[in-house]
Design an enzyme around this catalytic site. Structure first.
Site, PDB file in Angstrom:
ATOM      1  N   HIS A 168       0.813  -1.223   0.000  1.00  0.00           N
ATOM      2  CA  HIS A 168       0.000   0.000   0.000  1.00  0.00           C
ATOM      3  C   HIS A 168       0.848   1.275   0.000  1.00  0.00           C
ATOM      4  O   HIS A 168       0.350   2.342  -0.343  1.00  0.00           O
ATOM      5  CB  HIS A 168      -0.984   0.000   1.179  1.00  0.00           C
ATOM      6  N   ASP A 206       0.221  -7.552   1.670  1.00  0.00           N
ATOM      7  CA  ASP A 206       0.639  -6.153   1.788  1.00  0.00           C
ATOM      8  C   ASP A 206       2.162  -6.038   1.749  1.00  0.00           C
ATOM      9  O   ASP A 206       2.762  -5.316   2.539  1.00  0.00           O
ATOM     10  CB  ASP A 206       0.081  -5.511   3.060  1.00  0.00           C
ATOM     11  N   SER A 281       4.784   2.468   7.918  1.00  0.00           N
ATOM     12  CA  SER A 281       4.484   1.338   7.045  1.00  0.00           C
ATOM     13  C   SER A 281       5.694   0.979   6.196  1.00  0.00           C
ATOM     14  O   SER A 281       6.304   1.833   5.563  1.00  0.00           O
ATOM     15  CB  SER A 281       3.316   1.676   6.124  1.00  0.00           C
TER      16      SER A 281
END
Length: 427
Positions: A168, A206, A281
């Site tokens: 993402h 992810d 992230s």
């Protein structure tokens, strides 16, 4: 979801609710207890209360004070010994007590570090990078073009430029192709960025692998997530809030293992109370000896609870990323379908439809089109496996081998059908 006319009308008329084969055979598809040594207590007996002199009370208080000082000094000496014994970045086996037993101290430091977090940061900070995606966006009404940016983190996986991050983090660049670029910052946000290319990705996990043209990078040391225990201390390094905070370090403990928090993925995650915010992230979750044990993902952090972060276990990361790297030069599978992200399992269930991937478009002359798949169909099974989310279906297609023939089950206008599709290649 709109109803569609079956291109094979004569077969749809006779279809039952179990299955109906249709389509051509040519195709393809994309106040209590205290710790020992931590409580200096005494009993307030009546005898003590009735003492005329207060000297005994002062003696007790003074003794407690001296004991605290001695404990602090002793702890400092032990810490000093640990640090000195690790002067060459070696891992201490621990400190032995009077019985010859080794304590559970495990720290990778040099003689200038005075805490585990600092030691891990010194060892690993150069292995964590900042990532910025820049995408050209055209206004639908006025035709004006503007730039949209996003920022996150990544971890240097191999010294010759392979970097792991979250899907993402770079998804906007992947979706917009040559209208986007991915910049990687090594060392600091002020350094000259490297432009990265996408090697591959796994949406359901992810995870993504990108590569920069660089050599002799500081690759992270890989740990073993199968050996983790609840309560272990961990350290995170990343860019919470973006590149302005690149290299930020937080610490905490492992709060839980084998957590499943999303219906879009069956990956079991590490739960930690270490702060994981947007920008973290793709960053590193590290053990106290400075080994990578997970890749952080703020996407799967629950917004309803504080102090809960999740990381993808490093063993899963390595398995997925090695597969991506190994297949980087192979033809990519293609079936010619795009799926709607709007119709999740819960939304479909609400409207009385089965779980699956809702087809939003089919390329003309594609393997999917040749197999009779049309817009509005719900693909409920792919190669014998039930589908409960679009991301899982997309990954199954992406991991298919071009040339292979796969059976697909779909739902259309209240009936189920089956068809076979031959996986094609996009190159």
């Amino acid at each position: 979801m709109e109803e569609n006319r079956n291109p094979f009308e004569n077969k749809e008329e006779n279809a039952d609710l179990n299955s109906q084969t249709f389509g051509s055979n040519q195709s393809y598809y994309s106040g209590g207890a205290y710790p020992s040594g931590g409580y200096y207590g005494y009993t307030h007996s009546e005898t003590l209360k009735n003492k005329k002199s207060g000297h005994s009370i002062w003696v007790v208080l003074l003794s407690a004070f001296l004991a605290a000082i001695i404990g602090a000094v002793g702890g400092g000496v032990i810490t000093s010994l640990i640090i000195k014994n690790n002067s060459n970045s070696s891992i201490a086996d621990g400190v032995k007590d009077s019985n010859g037993q080794v304590s559970n101290i495990s720290i990778n430091v040099d003689e200038t570090a005075n805490s585990i977090a600092q030691a891990v940061a010194k060892k690993c900070s150069n292995s964590v990078v900042g990532i910025r995606t820049t995408t050209s966006v055209q206004d639908f009404f006025f035709g004006e073009t503007s730039e949209s940016t996003g920022e996150g983190s990544g971890v240097i996986y191999k010294s010759d430029g392979y970097i792991i991050t979250n899907y993402h983090v770079i998804s906007s660049a992947i979706e917009n192709g040559n209208k986007s670029r991915i910049d990687v910052f090594v060392g600091s946000a002020e350094s000259k960025p490297y432009e990265a290319t996408v090697i591959g990705y796994s949406i359901s996990s992810d995870l993504a692998v990108i590569k920069i043209d660089a050599q002799n990078l500081s690759a992270v040391e890989i740990g073993d997530s199968d050996k983790l225990n609840i309560g272990e201390y961990v350290v995170t390094i990343g860019s919470p809030g973006g590149l302005d905070f690149m290299g930020s370090v937080t610490y905490g403990i492992i709060s839980g293992l084998d957590r499943v928090v999303s219906t879009d993925s069956d990956v079991k995650l590490i739960q930690t109370d270490a702060a994981i915010n947007p920008g973290n992230s793709g960053g590193a979750l590290l053990s106290v000896d400075g080994k990578l044990i997970g890749i952080n993902s703020s996407k799967i952090v629950s917004t309803e609870y504080e102090g809960m972060g999740f990381s993808i276990p490093v063993n899963t990361v390595v398995e997925k990323c090695e597969k991506i790297i190994d297949r980087q030069n192979e033809p990519e599978p293609y079936v010619g379908i795009t799926f709607s992200k709007r119709y999740t399992e819960s939304v479909l269930s609400f409207y009385g439809y089965p779980a699956g991937g809702v087809v939003s478009s089919v390329d003309d002359d594609s393997p999917a089109y040749e197999a009779g798949i049309r817009r509005g169909d719900i693909i409920t099974e792919f190669n014998g496996k039930s589908i409960n989310s679009v991301s899982v279906l997309e990954e199954m297609i992406r991991e298919s081998t071009p040339g292979n023939r796969v059976e697909i089950k779909l739902y259309r206008s209240g009936k189920y059908y089956t068809t076979k599709i031959t996986i094609g290649s996009n190159n």
